[in-house]
Design a protein around this motif. Structure first.
Motif, mmCIF file in Angstrom:
data_model
loop_
_atom_site.group_PDB
_atom_site.id
_atom_site.type_symbol
_atom_site.label_atom_id
_atom_site.label_comp_id
_atom_site.label_asym_id
_atom_site.label_seq_id
_atom_site.Cartn_x
_atom_site.Cartn_y
_atom_site.Cartn_z
ATOM 1 N N LYS A 16 0.746 -1.221 0.146
ATOM 2 C CA LYS A 16 0.089 0.097 -0.115
ATOM 3 C C LYS A 16 0.832 1.245 0.009
ATOM 4 N N ASP A 17 2.042 1.239 0.586
ATOM 5 C CA ASP A 17 2.926 2.415 0.770
ATOM 6 C C ASP A 17 3.870 2.364 -0.189
ATOM 7 N N SER A 18 4.026 3.730 -0.989
ATOM 8 C CA SER A 18 4.872 3.980 -1.859
ATOM 9 C C SER A 18 6.331 3.671 -1.597
ATOM 10 N N VAL A 19 6.721 3.890 -0.395
ATOM 11 C CA VAL A 19 8.275 3.730 0.190
ATOM 12 C C VAL A 19 8.522 2.132 0.257
ATOM 13 N N ASP A 20 7.527 1.344 0.805
ATOM 14 C CA ASP A 20 7.556 -0.023 0.804
ATOM 15 C C ASP A 20 7.634 -0.519 -0.574
ATOM 16 N N THR A 21 6.731 -0.179 -1.367
ATOM 17 C CA THR A 21 6.932 -0.591 -2.880
ATOM 18 C C THR A 21 8.575 -0.748 -3.420
ATOM 19 N N VAL A 22 9.078 0.465 -3.100
ATOM 20 C CA VAL A 22 10.361 0.841 -3.683
ATOM 21 C C VAL A 22 11.287 -0.397 -3.130
ATOM 22 N N SER A 59 10.090 12.430 -0.132
ATOM 23 C CA SER A 59 9.346 12.927 -1.240
ATOM 24 C C SER A 59 9.631 12.830 -2.455
ATOM 25 N N LEU A 60 10.840 11.868 -2.725
ATOM 26 C CA LEU A 60 11.348 11.638 -4.129
ATOM 27 C C LEU A 60 11.017 10.302 -4.141
ATOM 28 N N VAL A 61 10.790 9.365 -3.158
ATOM 29 C CA VAL A 61 10.614 7.768 -3.560
ATOM 30 C C VAL A 61 9.163 7.589 -4.527
ATOM 31 N N GLY A 62 9.566 6.701 -5.352
ATOM 32 C CA GLY A 62 8.461 6.240 -6.250
ATOM 33 C C GLY A 62 8.402 7.188 -7.597
ATOM 34 N N ARG A 63 9.064 8.152 -7.681
ATOM 35 C CA ARG A 63 8.841 9.064 -8.819
ATOM 36 C C ARG A 63 9.786 8.384 -9.949
#
Length: 378
Positions: free
Chosen positions: A182-188, A317-321
């Motif tokens: 669910k979390d973008s940081v966890d995804t990366v 703020s940059l994670v997942g971009r």
């Protein structure tokens, strides 16, 4: 790296306490949640201290999975075979639960070791029930056959409204996990972890482990799977299980490792994320002197210890971009930038101190490169 244990520690402790104090008429009514998706309800009445009612609620199955009477196929047979006379399945189960058993402690073995082993099995109820269909398929693999009346693509529930897939053949079983976070940081972090997991498998010490693969898109084995089951923001992870991986005692370990693979990855992702947050402030306390760097254009001296402290907020703020490059405009970061390629981080910059000591420390990249201990290694 950790391997999750099959018995529920809470459930095992309750069982041991109940058996050791069976003569005391103490009423018990408690709840427990395991892995945030399986719920237990334990009840003991004062009048009948030798009996315990144990109810279990399973994750909500997605549409592609098949349940029989609210349970995965083979679960009833597995419960009867595992617990024998000690457990009576109540039909219907308690409201809100998939399975309710009445445990009779008077029928426990007299030998303490045998008694403890049986209580361990009761505490491993999750593996017995959710792992039943997987065990059926892998048992046939051990004899190099395919279970009769089974689909070419089998969907099994392992998380609420999420499934993983089996492709059974007589010489192998391909297991595919759509990985979702669910979390973008966890995804990366999970994406990097899974790719490093594949790299670790290639080492000579893990030659006996099952081959594994990661891909950003659904593998060919999932052709024909429903579209809603193929949405995975962290890619798809595949294991190829052969007969030698399920021989003898290896069967139990393989079933449990596959059943909890997502939880295993999630645990290490959370651990890496915690290390990212906690490590940066500690770096600045190691030395009484400030580490300093000079900006190329302005010549202004920058306190790198302070930049480490501020870095996590800037980085999150940059994670997942998904962009070709990200340029840091603040003074202490203007000489460093990150290039993202297929979700793998590469670091470049004219100042090696900033690049390695600051950026890599912040996201704890080195921890993601540690070699994983494969759960299936012989």
């Amino acid at each position: 790296m950790i391997l999750l244990q099959s018995p529920s520690r809470f459930l095992l402790q309750v069982l041991l306490n109940r058996v050791q104090n069976i003569d005391k008429g103490v009423e018990l009514d408690c709840h427990s949640v395991e892995f945030d998706d399986v719920r237990y309800h334990i009840q003991v009445a004062t009048r009948y201290p030798q009996f315990m009612q144990l109810s279990m609620s399973l994750p909500t199955p997605p549409p592609e999975t098949v349940f029989f009477g609210g349970l995965p196929f083979g679960a009833i047979e597995a419960v009867k075979a595992t617990y024998g006379l000690i457990a009576q399945i109540l039909d219907p189960p308690k409201d809100g639960y998939n399975l309710t058993m009445k445990l009779n402690f008077a029928k426990l073995p007299l030998d303490e070791d045998e008694q403890y082993d049986l209580l361990i099995k009761v505490a491993s109820l999750r593996e017995v029930v959710l792992g039943a269909p997987l065990r059926v398929v892998l048992k046939h693999l051990a004899s190099r056959t395919v279970a009769p009346d089974i689909d070419q693509l089998v969907a099994l529930v392992h998380r609420p409204k999420e499934s993983f897939f089996l492709v059974p053949e007589d010489d192998k079983v391909t297991v595919v996990f759509p990985m979702r976070f669910k979390d973008s940081v966890d995804t990366v972090l999970a994406t990097s972890f899974l790719q490093e997991f594949v790299e670790a498998r290639r080492s000579a010490s893990l030659n006996n482990a099952p081959p594994c693969f990661w891909s950003p898109s659904p593998p060919p084995e999932l052709e024909g799977a429903p579209s809603q089951a193929l949405s995975a923001n962290a890619g798809f992870f595949t294991f190829v299980i052969s007969a030698r991986h399920v021989e003898g005692r290896k069967l139990d370990r393989t079933v449990w490792s596959l059943l909890t693979f997502h939880a295993y990855v999630s645990y290490h992702v959370k651990g890496s994320r915690l290390k990212c947050i906690s490590r940066a402030p500690k770096e600045g306390k190691k030395s009484g002197k400030h580490a300093k760097g000079r900006h190329q254009k302005t010549g202004k001296t920058t306190d790198l210890r302070a930049s480490r402290t501020r870095a996590p907020t800037q980085f999150r703020s940059l994670v997942g971009r998904k962009v070709e490059s990200i340029v840091f405009t603040s003074v202490e970061w203007s000489s460093a930038f990150i290039i993202l390629k297929t979700n793998r981080y590469q670091f470049q910059g004219p100042d090696k101190i900033i690049t390695k000591q600051v950026i890599m420390d912040i996201i704890s990249y080195q921890s993601l490169q540690d070699k994983s201990q494969d759960a299936f290694a012989a």
